[in-house]
Design an enzyme around this catalytic site. Sequence first.
Site, PDB file in Angstrom:
ATOM      1  N   GLU A 280      30.837  36.575  27.113  1.00  0.00           N
ATOM      2  CA  GLU A 280      30.581  35.991  28.431  1.00  0.00           C
ATOM      3  C   GLU A 280      29.197  36.278  28.999  1.00  0.00           C
ATOM      4  OE1 GLU A 280      33.749  37.139  31.048  1.00  0.00           O
ATOM      5  OE2 GLU A 280      35.210  35.952  29.976  1.00  0.00           O
TER       6      GLU A 280
ATOM      7  N   GLU B 211      40.095  34.993  24.949  1.00  0.00           N
ATOM      8  CA  GLU B 211      40.760  35.620  26.096  1.00  0.00           C
ATOM      9  C   GLU B 211      41.472  34.563  26.923  1.00  0.00           C
ATOM     10  OE1 GLU B 211      38.311  37.955  28.790  1.00  0.00           O
ATOM     11  OE2 GLU B 211      37.265  38.901  27.104  1.00  0.00           O
TER      12      GLU B 211
HETATM   13  C1  PNW Z   1      36.553  38.443  31.704  1.00  0.00           C
HETATM   14  N1  PNW Z   1      34.809  35.001  36.908  1.00  0.00           N
HETATM   15  O1  PNW Z   1      35.786  38.625  32.867  1.00  0.00           O
HETATM   16  C2  PNW Z   1      36.155  39.591  30.803  1.00  0.00           C
HETATM   17  O2  PNW Z   1      35.794  39.202  29.507  1.00  0.00           O
HETATM   18  C3  PNW Z   1      37.144  40.705  30.773  1.00  0.00           C
HETATM   19  O3  PNW Z   1      36.482  41.895  30.452  1.00  0.00           O
HETATM   20  C4  PNW Z   1      37.891  40.769  32.082  1.00  0.00           C
HETATM   21  O4  PNW Z   1      38.717  41.900  32.164  1.00  0.00           O
HETATM   22  C5  PNW Z   1      38.694  39.486  32.187  1.00  0.00           C
HETATM   23  O5  PNW Z   1      37.887  38.339  32.056  1.00  0.00           O
HETATM   24  C6  PNW Z   1      39.477  39.370  33.494  1.00  0.00           C
HETATM   25  O6  PNW Z   1      38.623  39.340  34.587  1.00  0.00           O
HETATM   26  C7  PNW Z   1      35.614  37.666  33.833  1.00  0.00           C
HETATM   27  O7  PNW Z   1      34.477  35.453  38.024  1.00  0.00           O
HETATM   28  C8  PNW Z   1      35.185  38.128  35.065  1.00  0.00           C
HETATM   29  O8  PNW Z   1      34.871  33.773  36.707  1.00  0.00           O
HETATM   30  C9  PNW Z   1      34.924  37.234  36.072  1.00  0.00           C
HETATM   31  C10 PNW Z   1      35.079  35.879  35.850  1.00  0.00           C
HETATM   32  C11 PNW Z   1      35.502  35.415  34.623  1.00  0.00           C
HETATM   33  C12 PNW Z   1      35.778  36.313  33.600  1.00  0.00           C
END
Ligand code: PNW
Length: 462
Positions: free
Chosen positions: A172, A367
């Site tokens: 990401e 994920e």
């Molecule tokens: C992902 N958003 O993070 C990460 O890959 C993980 O480490 C995390 O625990 C998981 O999703 C759940 O949050 C994100 O704001 C964090 O769009 C924020 C966003 C998307 C993914």
Amino acid sequence: SSVAGADPIDTLPPSFRWGVATSSYQIEGAVAEDGRTPSIWDTFCRVPGAVHNGDHGDVACDHYHRMPQDVALIADLGLDTYRFSVAWPRVQPGGRGPANVAGLAFYDRLVDELLGRDVEPWVTLYHWDLPQELEDAGGWPNRDTAYRFADYAELVFAALGDRVRTWTTLNEPWCSAMLGYAYGDHAPGRRNLGDGIAAAHHLLLGHGLATRRLREAARSPIELGLTLNLSTADPETGSAADRDAARAADGLANRLYLDPVLRGEYPQDVVADLAAEGVRIPVEEGDLDVIATPIDVLGVNYYFGQLHSGVDEQGRDRDDDGKPVRRVVRRDLPRTAMDWEIVPESFTDLLVRLHRDYPGTPMVITENGAAFDDKPDADGFVNDDDRVGYLTEHLRAVARARAAGADVRGYFAWSLLDNFEWAYGYDKRFGIVRVDYDTQRRTPKRSALWYRDTVRRVRGQR
Ligand code: PNW
């Protein structure tokens, strides 16, 4: 579904990969052991107000000391793949120089433990824990970090490449770049759009450089790729203003990463939007060739879709500064504990769109999952029907996308364990296995048992 009563999930083929995912800083703990140095997250967690409740990853799920038990959990669920990340400051303290043998030894043992239990390791090289020393030297907005990342990737590959077939360079990059450097919600907490965009470019450059290095170093066939968090950006209405808001949101979140990697060019409309903000992507000659080095698999992380409007509540399409209004419209839909709207249909749309706009790249869902307000019973068991529902509907969405032609080859639930959910600390629980942070006891939730049974059924094992 086409056949009355048939579950689309059952159309997933025997070759489909089933797994779970985690990341180093979110589960390992042991932040000062065996030569590990601080990452930007260790630092960020100490900034007052940065992380909910002042939480940090010092202990987390204590996975560093409980790794064999956690691998057994995965094997007992009958899963074939485990996606984990390597902590850069553990294996190359400070982000430069020789490998730290003691730090690498942990991943060496993890890989052997997995292979011994017939679980395939899937390594992510960078899941946000940049060595603090590299941040002090400028971090991702500094071009040199891309070269440091390529060196680090090669060093990990030299240690694990004989046993690990699948490699993801970055997790990401949008989150690293924008949440970390432009919006300040994640480490290192900078708030500057120019820094965010420079970080994005150098992350992608690092991805390309590392991909080339690993290909050259490989002695046997490997699978290489990167993971993007992608979502859908739909216009609220068919108006020109709403459609433009959706275009801009899709550009900044999705196409800014997809286009350079899969088409070798930055999207011109996003370049123009950024120029209007006085920001230029720091591309140098040859960068796009490096970034577009062919990959074998695109990792897709999906959590939610969003609706966009180009007018404010008063119906104006410009703000006081004369800039176009761009606004996310909240819908009256069920939400997760993150307040993210639950929109499985958008997952199908996304995968079909990727298949249409970027044909020829196999995809794996690296994920997908949800945080809910889990209520354990006296034995620590969580009857998480809400999470089972979320996972069921999203797996159906994947199966429907496949039926429409999208080449999706696997699905990894986020996450194996409840863990350190970044700025939300331990408050948000994404695990299919509950972690009691007082005792470190692990208890599979209803969703874990459902996942095990679903995988068995689809494979025809029952
Ligand atoms: C992902 N958003 O993070 C990460 O890959 C993980 O480490 C995390 O625990 C998981 O999703 C759940 O949050 C994100 O704001 C964090 O769009 C924020 C966003 C998307 C993914």
